[in-house]
Design a protein around this motif. Structure first.
Motif, PDB file in Angstrom:
ATOM      1  N   VAL A  11       3.654   9.965  68.215  1.00  0.00           N
ATOM      2  CA  VAL A  11       4.410  10.541  69.575  1.00  0.00           C
ATOM      3  C   VAL A  11       3.671  11.488  70.035  1.00  0.00           C
ATOM      4  CG1 VAL A  11       6.602  11.410  70.216  1.00  0.00           C
ATOM      5  CG2 VAL A  11       6.569   9.516  68.220  1.00  0.00           C
ATOM      6  N   ARG A  12       3.437  11.677  71.053  1.00  0.00           N
ATOM      7  CA  ARG A  12       3.274  12.335  72.061  1.00  0.00           C
ATOM      8  C   ARG A  12       3.560  13.652  72.635  1.00  0.00           C
ATOM      9  NH1 ARG A  12       0.283  13.800  68.477  1.00  0.00           N
ATOM     10  NH2 ARG A  12      -0.628  15.390  68.958  1.00  0.00           N
ATOM     11  N   LEU A  13       4.903  13.179  73.312  1.00  0.00           N
ATOM     12  CA  LEU A  13       5.632  13.054  74.091  1.00  0.00           C
ATOM     13  C   LEU A  13       7.322  13.170  73.655  1.00  0.00           C
ATOM     14  CD1 LEU A  13       6.899  14.153  77.411  1.00  0.00           C
ATOM     15  CD2 LEU A  13       7.118  11.487  77.298  1.00  0.00           C
ATOM     16  N   VAL A  14       8.311  14.072  74.109  1.00  0.00           N
ATOM     17  CA  VAL A  14       9.605  14.301  72.970  1.00  0.00           C
ATOM     18  C   VAL A  14      10.413  15.000  74.277  1.00  0.00           C
ATOM     19  CG1 VAL A  14      10.898  15.828  71.926  1.00  0.00           C
ATOM     20  CG2 VAL A  14       8.894  14.821  71.125  1.00  0.00           C
ATOM     21  N   ILE A  15      11.265  13.877  74.651  1.00  0.00           N
ATOM     22  CA  ILE A  15      12.067  14.482  75.430  1.00  0.00           C
ATOM     23  C   ILE A  15      13.915  14.369  74.987  1.00  0.00           C
ATOM     24  CG2 ILE A  15      13.900  13.236  77.779  1.00  0.00           C
ATOM     25  CD1 ILE A  15      11.174  11.420  78.322  1.00  0.00           C
ATOM     26  N   VAL A  16      14.268  15.928  75.341  1.00  0.00           N
ATOM     27  CA  VAL A  16      15.844  16.183  74.397  1.00  0.00           C
ATOM     28  C   VAL A  16      16.567  15.957  75.489  1.00  0.00           C
ATOM     29  CG1 VAL A  16      16.952  18.084  73.549  1.00  0.00           C
ATOM     30  CG2 VAL A  16      14.326  17.358  73.120  1.00  0.00           C
ATOM     31  N   ASP A  17      17.299  15.642  75.633  1.00  0.00           N
ATOM     32  CA  ASP A  17      18.698  15.004  76.523  1.00  0.00           C
ATOM     33  C   ASP A  17      19.726  15.438  75.371  1.00  0.00           C
ATOM     34  OD1 ASP A  17      20.340  14.545  78.650  1.00  0.00           O
ATOM     35  OD2 ASP A  17      19.444  12.705  79.044  1.00  0.00           O
ATOM     36  N   SER A  18      20.887  15.930  75.839  1.00  0.00           N
ATOM     37  CA  SER A  18      20.186  17.574  76.342  1.00  0.00           C
ATOM     38  C   SER A  18      20.404  18.805  75.351  1.00  0.00           C
ATOM     39  CB  SER A  18      21.779  17.480  77.250  1.00  0.00           C
ATOM     40  OG  SER A  18      22.134  18.801  76.955  1.00  0.00           O
ATOM     41  N   LEU A  19      19.855  19.006  75.372  1.00  0.00           N
ATOM     42  CA  LEU A  19      19.697  20.913  74.407  1.00  0.00           C
ATOM     43  C   LEU A  19      20.839  21.434  74.251  1.00  0.00           C
ATOM     44  CD1 LEU A  19      17.687  23.034  73.372  1.00  0.00           C
ATOM     45  CD2 LEU A  19      18.619  24.040  75.439  1.00  0.00           C
ATOM     46  N   HIS A  20      21.607  20.974  74.738  1.00  0.00           N
ATOM     47  CA  HIS A  20      23.406  21.818  74.380  1.00  0.00           C
ATOM     48  C   HIS A  20      24.272  20.978  73.626  1.00  0.00           C
ATOM     49  CE1 HIS A  20      21.972  23.998  78.012  1.00  0.00           C
ATOM     50  NE2 HIS A  20      23.213  24.810  77.142  1.00  0.00           N
ATOM     51  N   ARG A  21      23.535  19.569  72.973  1.00  0.00           N
ATOM     52  CA  ARG A  21      23.959  18.759  71.890  1.00  0.00           C
ATOM     53  C   ARG A  21      23.383  19.086  70.288  1.00  0.00           C
ATOM     54  NH1 ARG A  21      28.414  16.399  72.012  1.00  0.00           N
ATOM     55  NH2 ARG A  21      27.017  14.336  71.202  1.00  0.00           N
ATOM     56  N   VAL A  55       6.882  18.439  75.226  1.00  0.00           N
ATOM     57  CA  VAL A  55       8.524  18.956  74.920  1.00  0.00           C
ATOM     58  C   VAL A  55       9.237  18.933  76.046  1.00  0.00           C
ATOM     59  CG1 VAL A  55      10.593  19.658  73.425  1.00  0.00           C
ATOM     60  CG2 VAL A  55       8.356  19.217  72.272  1.00  0.00           C
ATOM     61  N   LEU A  56      10.135  17.904  76.649  1.00  0.00           N
ATOM     62  CA  LEU A  56      10.827  18.104  77.833  1.00  0.00           C
ATOM     63  C   LEU A  56      11.944  18.425  77.026  1.00  0.00           C
ATOM     64  CD1 LEU A  56       9.291  15.675  80.434  1.00  0.00           C
ATOM     65  CD2 LEU A  56       8.988  17.739  79.609  1.00  0.00           C
ATOM     66  N   ILE A  57      12.610  19.317  77.423  1.00  0.00           N
ATOM     67  CA  ILE A  57      14.379  19.408  77.442  1.00  0.00           C
ATOM     68  C   ILE A  57      15.446  19.413  78.479  1.00  0.00           C
ATOM     69  CG2 ILE A  57      16.021  21.622  76.672  1.00  0.00           C
ATOM     70  CD1 ILE A  57      13.514  23.196  75.418  1.00  0.00           C
ATOM     71  N   ILE A  58      15.970  18.543  78.548  1.00  0.00           N
ATOM     72  CA  ILE A  58      17.418  19.115  79.545  1.00  0.00           C
ATOM     73  C   ILE A  58      18.555  19.391  78.681  1.00  0.00           C
ATOM     74  CG2 ILE A  58      18.624  17.167  81.157  1.00  0.00           C
ATOM     75  CD1 ILE A  58      17.445  15.080  80.011  1.00  0.00           C
ATOM     76  N   SER A  59      18.489  20.623  80.321  1.00  0.00           N
ATOM     77  CA  SER A  59      19.834  21.524  80.190  1.00  0.00           C
ATOM     78  C   SER A  59      21.114  21.235  80.500  1.00  0.00           C
ATOM     79  CB  SER A  59      18.946  22.624  79.580  1.00  0.00           C
ATOM     80  OG  SER A  59      20.182  24.450  79.632  1.00  0.00           O
ATOM     81  N   HIS A  60      21.598  22.126  80.652  1.00  0.00           N
ATOM     82  CA  HIS A  60      22.917  21.824  81.864  1.00  0.00           C
ATOM     83  C   HIS A  60      22.744  23.072  82.417  1.00  0.00           C
ATOM     84  CE1 HIS A  60      25.733  18.889  79.753  1.00  0.00           C
ATOM     85  NE2 HIS A  60      25.541  19.076  78.395  1.00  0.00           N
ATOM     86  N   ASN A  62      24.955  25.817  85.081  1.00  0.00           N
ATOM     87  CA  ASN A  62      26.398  26.393  85.127  1.00  0.00           C
ATOM     88  C   ASN A  62      26.753  26.320  87.130  1.00  0.00           C
ATOM     89  OD1 ASN A  62      25.063  29.262  86.220  1.00  0.00           O
ATOM     90  ND2 ASN A  62      25.518  29.900  84.272  1.00  0.00           N
ATOM     91  N   ARG A  63      27.297  27.018  86.894  1.00  0.00           N
ATOM     92  CA  ARG A  63      28.198  26.922  88.986  1.00  0.00           C
ATOM     93  C   ARG A  63      27.065  27.394  89.509  1.00  0.00           C
ATOM     94  NH1 ARG A  63      33.545  27.570  85.649  1.00  0.00           N
ATOM     95  NH2 ARG A  63      34.004  25.415  86.270  1.00  0.00           N
ATOM     96  N   GLU A  64      26.323  28.649  88.818  1.00  0.00           N
ATOM     97  CA  GLU A  64      25.912  29.828  89.489  1.00  0.00           C
ATOM     98  C   GLU A  64      24.607  29.047  89.969  1.00  0.00           C
ATOM     99  OE1 GLU A  64      26.927  31.726  86.799  1.00  0.00           O
ATOM    100  OE2 GLU A  64      28.757  31.886  88.116  1.00  0.00           O
ATOM    101  N   GLY A  65      24.548  27.976  89.010  1.00  0.00           N
ATOM    102  CA  GLY A  65      22.635  27.296  89.409  1.00  0.00           C
ATOM    103  C   GLY A  65      21.483  27.425  88.319  1.00  0.00           C
ATOM    104  N   ASP A  66      22.111  28.882  87.393  1.00  0.00           N
ATOM    105  CA  ASP A  66      21.490  28.562  86.524  1.00  0.00           C
ATOM    106  C   ASP A  66      21.380  27.796  84.905  1.00  0.00           C
ATOM    107  OD1 ASP A  66      20.417  30.847  88.191  1.00  0.00           O
ATOM    108  OD2 ASP A  66      22.431  32.369  86.971  1.00  0.00           O
ATOM    109  N   ALA A  67      20.288  28.757  84.297  1.00  0.00           N
ATOM    110  CA  ALA A  67      20.323  27.171  83.235  1.00  0.00           C
ATOM    111  C   ALA A  67      21.173  27.947  82.423  1.00  0.00           C
ATOM    112  CB  ALA A  67      18.433  27.445  82.407  1.00  0.00           C
ATOM    113  N   SER A  68      22.346  26.837  82.019  1.00  0.00           N
ATOM    114  CA  SER A  68      23.542  27.340  81.193  1.00  0.00           C
ATOM    115  C   SER A  68      22.927  27.873  79.925  1.00  0.00           C
ATOM    116  CB  SER A  68      24.789  26.317  80.225  1.00  0.00           C
ATOM    117  OG  SER A  68      25.659  27.007  80.541  1.00  0.00           O
ATOM    118  N   GLY A  69      23.384  28.657  78.909  1.00  0.00           N
ATOM    119  CA  GLY A  69      23.091  29.654  77.914  1.00  0.00           C
ATOM    120  C   GLY A  69      22.752  30.804  77.671  1.00  0.00           C
ATOM    121  N   THR A  70      21.905  31.237  76.885  1.00  0.00           N
ATOM    122  CA  THR A  70      21.275  32.606  77.105  1.00  0.00           C
ATOM    123  C   THR A  70      19.977  32.927  77.929  1.00  0.00           C
ATOM    124  OG1 THR A  70      19.990  34.118  75.283  1.00  0.00           O
ATOM    125  CG2 THR A  70      20.265  32.049  74.982  1.00  0.00           C
ATOM    126  N   THR A  71      19.659  33.842  78.153  1.00  0.00           N
ATOM    127  CA  THR A  71      18.313  33.720  78.624  1.00  0.00           C
ATOM    128  C   THR A  71      16.762  33.461  78.033  1.00  0.00           C
ATOM    129  OG1 THR A  71      19.149  36.527  79.184  1.00  0.00           O
ATOM    130  CG2 THR A  71      19.512  35.109  80.939  1.00  0.00           C
TER     131      THR A  71
END
Length: 130
Positions: A11-21, A55-60, A62-71
């Motif tokens: 495997v050369r490509l990993v897609i994580v959908d979703s990081l929050h899971r 590695v492609l990580i899909i993340s949620h 938030n309402r402000e349009g920033d990646a959800s969770g920690t910076t």
């Protein structure tokens, strides 16, 4: 997160959908908590570097349009790319917010079609054509 070590070597490509899971038994807290997010990103970055994976990580977002969770997640990754949903009339936007290895910010407009994702040139957008 611990199951990531079982990814076949071909495997050369990993897609994580979703990081929050993602969840690790090594860290307390529910999936999506700051500790879990940081641990998951660190594990994915380590895996990518050790095995020369993309590695492609899909993340949620938030309402402000920033990646959800920690910076900390923003800090650890090589690139942050945001894709807005393309409506039928308005084209969507793909924004590179961070690129450790090149220019940022960069925006590209696209339209979702039955044939896939199509690039929308600025001239086409101004003319109302696609």
């Amino acid at each position: 997160v611990e199951d990531l070590t079982e990814i076949p070597s071909a495997v050369r490509l990993v897609i994580v959908d979703s990081l929050h899971r993602l969840r690790s038994s090594e860290v307390s807290g529910a999936a999506g908590s700051n500790g879990q997010l940081i641990h998951a990103v660190e594990a994915l970055v380590g895996l990518a570097r050790a095995r020369s994976l993309v590695v492609l990580i899909i993340s949620h977002v938030n309402r402000e349009g920033d990646a959800s969770g920690t910076t900390g997640v923003d800090h650890d990754v090589d690139a942050l790319i945001e894709m807005t949903r393309a409506e039928e009339i308005e084209p969507g936007v793909l924004r590179v917010k961070k690129n450790r290895h090149g220019p940022a910010p960069v925006s590209v407009r696209f339209r979702l079609t039955e044939g896939g994702i199509l690039y929308v040139a600025e001239e086409e957008e101004a003319d109302g054509e696609s």
